[in-house]
Design a protein around this motif. Structure first.
Motif, short mmCIF file in Angstrom:
data_model
loop_
_atom_site.label_atom_id
_atom_site.label_comp_id
_atom_site.label_asym_id
_atom_site.label_seq_id
_atom_site.Cartn_x
_atom_site.Cartn_y
_atom_site.Cartn_z
N ARG A 155 0.94 -1.13 -0.05
CA ARG A 155 -0.03 -0.03 0.05
C ARG A 155 0.77 1.27 -0.04
N GLN A 156 1.89 1.29 0.93
CA GLN A 156 2.88 2.54 0.57
C GLN A 156 3.46 2.66 -0.50
N LEU A 157 4.05 1.48 -1.12
CA LEU A 157 4.83 1.75 -2.18
C LEU A 157 3.90 2.15 -3.34
N THR A 158 2.77 1.59 -3.69
CA THR A 158 1.92 1.98 -4.62
C THR A 158 1.31 3.33 -4.53
N GLY A 166 2.19 6.98 2.53
CA GLY A 166 3.01 6.65 1.28
C GLY A 166 2.57 7.83 0.05
N GLU A 167 1.61 8.35 0.19
CA GLU A 167 1.29 9.44 -0.62
C GLU A 167 2.14 10.58 -0.50
N ASP A 168 2.48 10.97 0.69
CA ASP A 168 3.69 12.09 0.81
C ASP A 168 4.70 12.02 0.07
N VAL A 172 10.64 18.31 -1.52
CA VAL A 172 9.72 18.14 -0.36
C VAL A 172 9.27 16.64 -0.26
N ALA A 173 9.15 16.11 -1.45
CA ALA A 173 8.67 14.63 -1.23
C ALA A 173 9.79 13.80 -0.70
N ALA A 213 7.94 8.30 6.26
CA ALA A 213 7.23 6.92 5.64
C ALA A 213 8.01 5.66 6.25
N VAL A 214 9.28 5.76 6.11
CA VAL A 214 10.08 4.53 6.86
C VAL A 214 9.69 4.41 8.39
#
Length: 251
Positions: free
Chosen positions: A108-111, A168-170, A197-198, A205-206
Motif C-alpha cells: 500500500r505504501q509503495l503503490t 505513502g502518498e506524501d 519536499v517529497a 514514511a520509513v
C-alpha cells in the motif's frame, strides 16, 4: 489607508461545524454553507446558481465512478469472494494476520508513493479481501474466533490501509499537499522544488512503516496469548461438566 477585510464569508465555517455537530445531512450542510458563503461575499443570485450548476456538470460522472466498483465488489462478495480469500490464506501454513498485514502495508505504501492511491481502500480492498484473509489466517492457527477478535483484526486491517496510504502518498511528487506547500512557499518568495519536499517525506514514511510493522508483530503474539488463554478456560470449564455428567450416569 488600510482596506477593510470582509470576514463575513467565514460564516461558512461556523455553519459546517454546527451542521456536523447537530448531525444534519452532510449534503444539505455543504449546500447551505456554499450559498451562505456566496451571499456573505456579495455574489448575486444568478452567479451563485451558475457556479453551482457548473460544478454539478463537471462532477456529474463522479457518482458512476464511485458506485460502479462498489457494485462489482458486492457481486463478487455475493459469489463467495470472502470465503475463497479465507480458504486460500488458511492453506498457507506460515501465514499469520500480522505477516499478511505487513505485506499489505508495504504494498500500500509503495503503490501510494507512485500515485496509485486507488489500488487499495476500505470498500474495495480491506472489507472484501484483507480483513477476511487476516481472519482466515488466525482461524487456521487457533480455531474458531470470538467476535471481539474478529473486530480487532478488522480494525487492524483498516488501520494498516490508512497508515500505508497516508504516509505513502506524501512521497508522491504530484500529491496535492506537496503542490499546496510548494505554491505557498513560492508566493512567500521561497523557492522549493516539489521533489525535495517529497524526498523529505521518506524518513517519516520509513518510520511509520517500522512502527506499524512492529505493532503488527505484537498483534500476532497478543492474539496467540489471548486465544491460548481462552482455549484453556474453555477446556477447564468443560472438564467439571464432563466429570459431573459421567458420575451422574454411573449413579
Amino acid at each position: 489607508m488600510l482596506n477593510t477585510v470582509n470576514l463575513w464569508p467565514l460564516i461558512g465555517v461556523a455553519i459546517i461545524i454546527a451542521g456536523f455537530i447537530l448531525r444534519f445531512n452532510p449534503m444539505l450542510v455543504v449546500i447551505v454553507t456554499a450559498i451562505a458563503t456566496a451571499f456573505a461575499a456579495g455574489f448575486p443570485l444568478d452567479k451563485i446558481l451558475a457556479t453551482i450548476g457548473t460544478g454539478f456538470i463537471k462532477t456529474r460522472n463522479l457518482p458512476l465512478i464511485i458506485l460502479l466498483p462498489l457494485a462489482v465488489i458486492g457481486l463478487l462478495e455475493r459469489h463467495g469472494l470472502r470465503q475463497h480469500a479465507q480458504n486460500w490464506i488458511g492453506s498457507i501454513r506460515s501465514a499469520t494476520a500480522g505477516r499478511l498485514l505487513i505485506v499489505y502495508l508495504a504494498a500500500r505504501q509503495l503503490t501510494a508513493a507512485i500515485g496509485l492511491t486507488s489500488l487499495g481502500g476500505h470498500p474495495q480492498m480491506v472489507r472484501p479481501l484483507i480483513a477476511p484473509m487476516a481472519e482466515g489466517a488466525t482461524e487456521a492457527r487457533h480455531g474458531p474466533l470470538p467476535e471481539r477478535v474478529r473486530h480487532k483484526l478488522r480494525a487492524f486491517s483498516a488501520a494498516t490501509d490508512n497508515v500505508g496510504l497516508f504516509f505513502g502518498e506524501d512521497i508522491f511528487v504530484a500529491f496535492g499537499a506537496i503542490v499546496l506547500m510548494t505554491t505557498f512557499l513560492r508566493e512567500a518568495g521561497i523557492e522549493v522544488e516539489p521533489l525535495h519536499v517529497a524526498l523529505w517525506g521518506l524518513p517519516t514514511a520509513v518510520c511509520a512503516f517500522c512502527i506499524h510493522a512492529w505493532r503488527l508483530r505484537r498483534l500476532d503474539r497478543a492474539l496467540e496469548r489471548e486465544l491460548a488463554a481462552e482455549s484453556l478456560a474453555r477446556t477447564s470449564a468443560a472438564s467439571p461438566a464432563a466429570a459431573s455428567s459421567s458420575s451422574a450416569s454411573g449413579v
